[in-house]
Design a protein around this motif. Structure first.
Motif, PDB file in Angstrom:
ATOM      1  N   GLU A 123       0.730  -0.925   0.080  1.00 11.30           N
ATOM      2  CA  GLU A 123       0.088   0.094  -0.122  1.00 11.30           C
ATOM      3  C   GLU A 123       0.774   1.377   0.008  1.00 11.30           C
ATOM      4  O   GLU A 123       0.824   2.276  -0.762  1.00 11.30           O
ATOM      5  CB  GLU A 123      -0.898  -0.034   1.246  1.00 11.30           C
ATOM      6  N   GLN A 124       1.743   1.338   0.723  1.00 16.96           N
ATOM      7  CA  GLN A 124       2.741   2.573   0.814  1.00 16.96           C
ATOM      8  C   GLN A 124       3.250   2.606  -0.785  1.00 16.96           C
ATOM      9  O   GLN A 124       3.567   3.888  -0.924  1.00 16.96           O
ATOM     10  CB  GLN A 124       3.970   2.086   2.114  1.00 16.96           C
ATOM     11  N   LEU A 125       3.795   1.642  -1.146  1.00 15.30           N
ATOM     12  CA  LEU A 125       4.651   1.700  -2.382  1.00 15.30           C
ATOM     13  C   LEU A 125       3.480   2.220  -3.398  1.00 15.30           C
ATOM     14  O   LEU A 125       3.657   3.213  -4.235  1.00 15.30           O
ATOM     15  CB  LEU A 125       5.045   0.305  -2.777  1.00 15.30           C
ATOM     16  N   PHE A 126       2.143   1.530  -3.728  1.00 16.90           N
ATOM     17  CA  PHE A 126       1.216   1.805  -4.689  1.00 16.90           C
ATOM     18  C   PHE A 126       0.432   2.981  -4.431  1.00 16.90           C
ATOM     19  O   PHE A 126       0.304   3.964  -5.409  1.00 16.90           O
ATOM     20  CB  PHE A 126       0.579   0.727  -4.805  1.00 16.90           C
ATOM     21  N   ASN A 127       0.620   3.500  -3.157  1.00 15.55           N
ATOM     22  CA  ASN A 127      -0.021   4.769  -2.778  1.00 15.55           C
ATOM     23  C   ASN A 127       0.860   6.036  -3.124  1.00 15.55           C
ATOM     24  O   ASN A 127       0.321   7.063  -3.519  1.00 15.55           O
ATOM     25  CB  ASN A 127      -0.335   4.905  -1.083  1.00 15.55           C
ATOM     26  N   THR A 128       1.868   5.935  -3.461  1.00 16.85           N
ATOM     27  CA  THR A 128       2.898   6.991  -4.152  1.00 16.85           C
ATOM     28  C   THR A 128       2.339   7.195  -5.594  1.00 16.85           C
ATOM     29  O   THR A 128       2.997   8.337  -6.031  1.00 16.85           O
ATOM     30  CB  THR A 128       4.441   6.653  -4.027  1.00 16.85           C
ATOM     31  N   ILE A 129       1.915   6.243  -6.521  1.00 16.23           N
ATOM     32  CA  ILE A 129       1.525   6.498  -7.692  1.00 16.23           C
ATOM     33  C   ILE A 129       0.071   6.537  -7.769  1.00 16.23           C
ATOM     34  O   ILE A 129      -0.588   6.337  -8.897  1.00 16.23           O
ATOM     35  CB  ILE A 129       2.153   5.243  -8.612  1.00 16.23           C
ATOM     36  N   GLY A 130      -0.761   6.849  -6.764  1.00 17.84           N
ATOM     37  CA  GLY A 130      -2.185   7.204  -7.110  1.00 17.84           C
ATOM     38  C   GLY A 130      -2.890   6.652  -5.829  1.00 17.84           C
ATOM     39  O   GLY A 130      -2.432   6.865  -4.473  1.00 17.84           O
ATOM     40  N   THR A 131      -4.023   6.069  -5.822  1.00 15.13           N
ATOM     41  CA  THR A 131      -4.698   5.487  -4.740  1.00 15.13           C
ATOM     42  C   THR A 131      -4.866   3.814  -4.777  1.00 15.13           C
ATOM     43  O   THR A 131      -4.750   3.029  -5.784  1.00 15.13           O
ATOM     44  CB  THR A 131      -6.211   5.761  -4.738  1.00 15.13           C
ATOM     45  N   THR A 132      -5.111   3.053  -3.529  1.00 11.10           N
ATOM     46  CA  THR A 132      -5.128   1.519  -3.368  1.00 11.10           C
ATOM     47  C   THR A 132      -6.400   1.108  -2.970  1.00 11.10           C
ATOM     48  O   THR A 132      -7.119   2.116  -2.061  1.00 11.10           O
ATOM     49  CB  THR A 132      -3.967   1.120  -2.719  1.00 11.10           C
TER      50      THR A 132
END
Length: 269
Positions: A149-158
């Motif tokens: 979540e931390q990783l993919f939240n940097t490129i949008g929403t999860t």
């Protein structure tokens, strides 16, 4: 994030995620490693553009990486895993953005009790606006999900979903931007055909799309409610909506999404 991420696969999705991660500054460029099967030109391009690390020695790559992000084509996934499986550790976290391939199948190919998380982002990741669905495998725990979540939240929403829903996620948000771009292509074409300049058409259409998206995000109103507000009886919008209804527009969109979902299922098989 104090972890090194190795990308296995260097296509458009891998680049979108790399771009988004670097723009977010959550991770240093030198913590990103990229490799692929045989396209050295593509690797050189990514290394030069993003100043990340490239590495073809799989053992060295696996020794350095904490997170392994699988971004191959579905047909190449098993071979890609086989190339690094001898060097996998139990404390590796495996993230997959490959459409259609289940966590169970990835775990079987790996042959270890290792945490696997599937993610379905879209190419809007490159500007930080991806809609990413996540589902966890048999050996992933809350800590692993939080990292993803931390990783993919940097490129949008999860959003976390059940794995059974991932095929539909592929059809909606994974492939969804392409459907919207296809609609915009038609709008731009008809504007130019009617005599409007291409630049003017693009400015109007792109801002219209942006405004509609923000209305959906910033109001508590549904798409149906917002549409009805614009559609005055016997007005211009109603004339357009009636034409869409006569041509079964909504059913065509549904069929489009079902087709993408079914293809995702086929790829998984």
């Amino acid at each position: 994030m104090d972890k090194k991420i190795a990308f296995i696969g260097a296509g458009s999705m891998a680049e979108a995620i790399i771009s988004g991660l670097i723009q977010s500054q959550i991770i240093d460029k030198q913590q990103i490693i990229v490799t692929n099967r045989n396209n050295r030109q593509r690797i050189s391009y990514l290394k030069e553009k993003y100043q990340i690390i490239s590495m073809q020695n799989k053992q060295q790559l696996m020794e350095q990486a904490d997170i392994i992000l699988l971004a191959t084509k579905p047909c190449n996934m098993e071979q890609a895993i086989a190339s690094v499986q001898p060097y996998m550790r139990d404390n590796h976290l495996i993230l997959s953005v490959t459409a259609g391939i289940s966590t169970k199948r990835i775990e079987r190919w790996i042959g270890l009790k290792i945490p696997v998380i599937r993610a379905m982002p879209n190419t809007s990741a490159s500007i930080g606006y991806s809609a990413t669905a996540l589902c966890i495998g048999a050996y992933a725990i809350t800590e692993h999900l939080q990292i993803a979540e931390q990783l993919f939240n940097t490129i949008g929403t999860t959003v976390q979903v059940n794995e059974a829903e991932m095929h539909m996620v592929t059809g909606i948000s994974g492939s969804g931007p392409a459907y919207i771009y296809y609609l915009i292509e038609a709008m731009e074409q008809v504007a130019v055909e009617a005599g409007m300049s291409s630049a003017t058409a693009k400015q109007l259409i792109h801002q219209t799309l942006l405004g509609a998206g923000k209305m959906l995000n910033q109001t508590n109103e549904s798409a149906t409610e917002l549409r009805k507000k614009i559609t005055s009886p016997a007005g211009t919008t109603e004339a357009g909506i009636q034409t869409l209804e006569q041509n079964h527009f909504q059913q065509m969109i549904k069929n489009c999404i079902y087709a993408a979902r079914d293809r995702s299922i086929e790829l998984g098989e």
